[in-house]
Design an enzyme around this catalytic site. Structure first.
Site, PDB file in Angstrom:
ATOM      1  N   ARG A 188     138.666  -7.913  -6.877  1.00  0.00           N
ATOM      2  CA  ARG A 188     139.848  -7.216  -7.394  1.00  0.00           C
ATOM      3  C   ARG A 188     140.988  -7.680  -6.496  1.00  0.00           C
ATOM      4  NH1 ARG A 188     137.719  -3.499 -10.874  1.00  0.00           N
ATOM      5  NH2 ARG A 188     135.811  -2.390 -10.322  1.00  0.00           N
ATOM      6  N   ASP A 245     132.598  -0.186 -18.762  1.00  0.00           N
ATOM      7  CA  ASP A 245     133.352   1.002 -19.196  1.00  0.00           C
ATOM      8  C   ASP A 245     133.567   1.077 -20.717  1.00  0.00           C
ATOM      9  OD1 ASP A 245     133.528   1.406 -16.482  1.00  0.00           O
ATOM     10  OD2 ASP A 245     135.601   0.734 -16.314  1.00  0.00           O
ATOM     11  N   ARG A 304     115.773  23.705 -14.195  1.00  0.00           N
ATOM     12  CA  ARG A 304     117.052  23.572 -13.505  1.00  0.00           C
ATOM     13  C   ARG A 304     118.118  22.986 -14.417  1.00  0.00           C
ATOM     14  NH1 ARG A 304     114.630  20.978  -8.024  1.00  0.00           N
ATOM     15  NH2 ARG A 304     114.597  22.880  -6.787  1.00  0.00           N
ATOM     16  N   ARG A 351     117.264  30.452 -25.548  1.00  0.00           N
ATOM     17  CA  ARG A 351     116.442  29.775 -26.568  1.00  0.00           C
ATOM     18  C   ARG A 351     115.194  29.133 -25.975  1.00  0.00           C
ATOM     19  NH1 ARG A 351     121.285  27.290 -30.282  1.00  0.00           N
ATOM     20  NH2 ARG A 351     122.297  29.314 -30.529  1.00  0.00           N
ATOM     21  N   GLU A 391     132.971   9.950 -14.636  1.00  0.00           N
ATOM     22  CA  GLU A 391     133.600  10.030 -13.300  1.00  0.00           C
ATOM     23  C   GLU A 391     135.089  10.369 -13.385  1.00  0.00           C
ATOM     24  OE1 GLU A 391     133.531   6.309 -11.176  1.00  0.00           O
ATOM     25  OE2 GLU A 391     134.278   5.186 -12.883  1.00  0.00           O
ATOM     26  N   ARG A 395     121.524  20.882  -9.767  1.00  0.00           N
ATOM     27  CA  ARG A 395     121.435  19.718  -8.875  1.00  0.00           C
ATOM     28  C   ARG A 395     122.411  18.664  -9.390  1.00  0.00           C
ATOM     29  NH1 ARG A 395     119.172  22.894  -6.289  1.00  0.00           N
ATOM     30  NH2 ARG A 395     117.145  22.785  -5.238  1.00  0.00           N
ATOM     31  N   ARG A 448     125.837  -0.812 -12.674  1.00  0.00           N
ATOM     32  CA  ARG A 448     126.478  -2.120 -12.781  1.00  0.00           C
ATOM     33  C   ARG A 448     125.483  -3.267 -12.630  1.00  0.00           C
ATOM     34  NH1 ARG A 448     131.926  -1.520 -10.369  1.00  0.00           N
ATOM     35  NH2 ARG A 448     131.541  -3.379  -9.146  1.00  0.00           N
TER      36      ARG A 448
HETATM   37  O1  F6P Z   1     135.281  -0.910 -14.181  1.00  0.00           O
HETATM   38  C1  F6P Z   1     133.946  -0.849 -13.828  1.00  0.00           C
HETATM   39  C2  F6P Z   1     133.713   0.200 -12.783  1.00  0.00           C
HETATM   40  O2  F6P Z   1     132.333   0.237 -12.477  1.00  0.00           O
HETATM   41  C3  F6P Z   1     134.217   1.608 -13.138  1.00  0.00           C
HETATM   42  O3  F6P Z   1     133.333   2.293 -13.995  1.00  0.00           O
HETATM   43  C4  F6P Z   1     134.358   2.224 -11.777  1.00  0.00           C
HETATM   44  O4  F6P Z   1     135.325   3.250 -11.802  1.00  0.00           O
HETATM   45  C5  F6P Z   1     134.817   1.070 -10.929  1.00  0.00           C
HETATM   46  O5  F6P Z   1     134.416  -0.115 -11.599  1.00  0.00           O
HETATM   47  C6  F6P Z   1     134.273   1.045  -9.534  1.00  0.00           C
HETATM   48  O6  F6P Z   1     134.854  -0.030  -8.870  1.00  0.00           O
HETATM   49  P1  F6P Z   1     134.349  -0.607  -7.476  1.00  0.00           P
HETATM   50  O7  F6P Z   1     133.037  -1.301  -7.716  1.00  0.00           O
HETATM   51  O8  F6P Z   1     135.419  -1.544  -7.076  1.00  0.00           O
HETATM   52  O9  F6P Z   1     134.167   0.562  -6.575  1.00  0.00           O
END
Ligand code: F6P
Length: 326
Positions: A71, A126, A161, A210, A221, A244, A253
């Site tokens: 990035r 995403d 739980r 139920r 997130e 929990r 990922r």
């Molecule tokens: O865009 C993919 C992603 O895994 C998102 O779901 C998450 O918010 C972000 O990247 C996390 O980024 P990094 O791996 O830079 O922490």
């Protein structure tokens, strides 16, 4: 013709398939292919290696990206973008395929404006890129989340739980919503819809009444009410299931891409090169129905794919906990 390919942003399972798809299709045409290392960062440092048929062999089943990704903070500046474009032009590279998510595709648009023939391939777990039904990596990540939810359900049922499971997705609730539907969750929290903690507690009570042995909540997130906050809220409520919390995090990922992502990435890689052949650049390859379409990058850059409200409704119905349910 000399082209380059790079992967950028968060890695996604299937990125390697896209690199392979681009490379093999371009080589078939007699083109020269360069792989840029570590995304836009590598473009700024002019770090790249020549890709031949063998350098993309044995990578289809591997998670992550063999080119590396980053990035890059520098690339988002106009100065960085200019330097990246100059490096490409200086090397005689006329076409660039960018494999990544929304931010990476916005970068591809900037380079297009600076005279580089760019093509985007959506790749992000995403599934927040508009104008494509699926991005590369989504299906595998979804299945990874689902496997974890299934496992959590086993222990949740044994202990009677509640479990709150946080999945990735940044500001998009797609991954959470789909894993909630596929995992048979009792509730879901997504950024696109207002959280209703009282409604969730009500559903939890109904669940108890139920005779359900568990209560699974999948939380994106990016949801306004976080998984941790909901977990604490449930635990503070007398008479509710004990809760929990599990944050799935980066396990979503990694891993070997499933068949869907291997096929999708290969098709998108090939379609990207076909677009370059036709001289139609400044576009992203998007899956619409069965077809690979070319979407102008400005329609994608800086935009987020909306979540289908009908699917959100469906998740509630399938949970079987509505007040009117028998
Ligand atoms: O865009 C993919 C992603 O895994 C998102 O779901 C998450 O918010 C972000 O990247 C996390 O980024 P990094 O791996 O830079 O922490």
């Amino acid at each position: 013709m000399r082209i380059a390919v790079l992967t950028s942003g968060g890695d996604a399972p299937g990125m390697n398939g896209a690199i392979r798809g681009v490379t093999r299709t371009a080589l078939e045409r007699g083109w020269e292919v360069w792989g840029v290392e570590n995304g836009y960062e590598g473009l700024l440092e002019d770090r790249r290696r020549r890709l031949d048929d063998r350098s993309v062999g044995g990578i289809l089943h591997r998670g992550g990206t063999v080119l590396g990704t980053a990035r890059s903070k520098e690339f988002v500046t106009p100065e960085g973008q200019r330097r990246a474009a100059e490096n490409l032009l200086g090397a005689g590279i006329g076409g660039l395929v960018v494999i990544g998510g929304e931010g990476s595709l916005a970068g591809a648009q900037r380079l297009f404006e600076l005279g580089i023939g760019t093509i985007g391939i959506p790749a992000t777990i995403d599934n927040d890129v508009p104008h494509t039904e699926m991005a590369v990596g989504v299906d595998t990540a979804l299945n990874t989340a689902l496997e974890s939810i299934d496992r959590i359900k086993d222990t949740a049922s044994s202990h009677q739980r509640a479990h709150v499971v946080e999945v990735m997705g940044r500001n998009c609730g797609y991954l959470a919503l789909m894993s909630a539907i596929a995992g048979g969750a009792e509730a879901v929290l997504v950024p696109e819809f207002e959280p209703d903690p009282e409604g969730i507690l009500e559903a939890l009570r109904r669940s108890y009444a139920r005779g359900k042995p568990h209560f699974i909540v999948v939380a994106a997130e990016g949801a306004a009410l976080t998984a941790a906050e909901l977990h604490e809220y449930i635990n503070r409520t007398p008479g509710a299931f004990e809760s929990r919390l599990t944050v799935l995090g980066h396990v979503q990922r990694g891993g070997s891409p499933l068949a869907y992502d291997r096929i999708l990435s290969g098709r998108m890689g090939a379609a990207a090169v076909e677009a370059l052949v036709g001289g139609e650049t400044g576009v992203m390859i998007g899956l619409q129905g069965r077809r690979m379409e070319r979407i102008p990058l400005p329609e994608v850059a800086g935009k987020i794919r909306p979540l289908d409200p009908e699917l959100y409704e469906l998740a509630q119905v399938l949970a079987g906990l509505s007040a009117s349910g028998a």
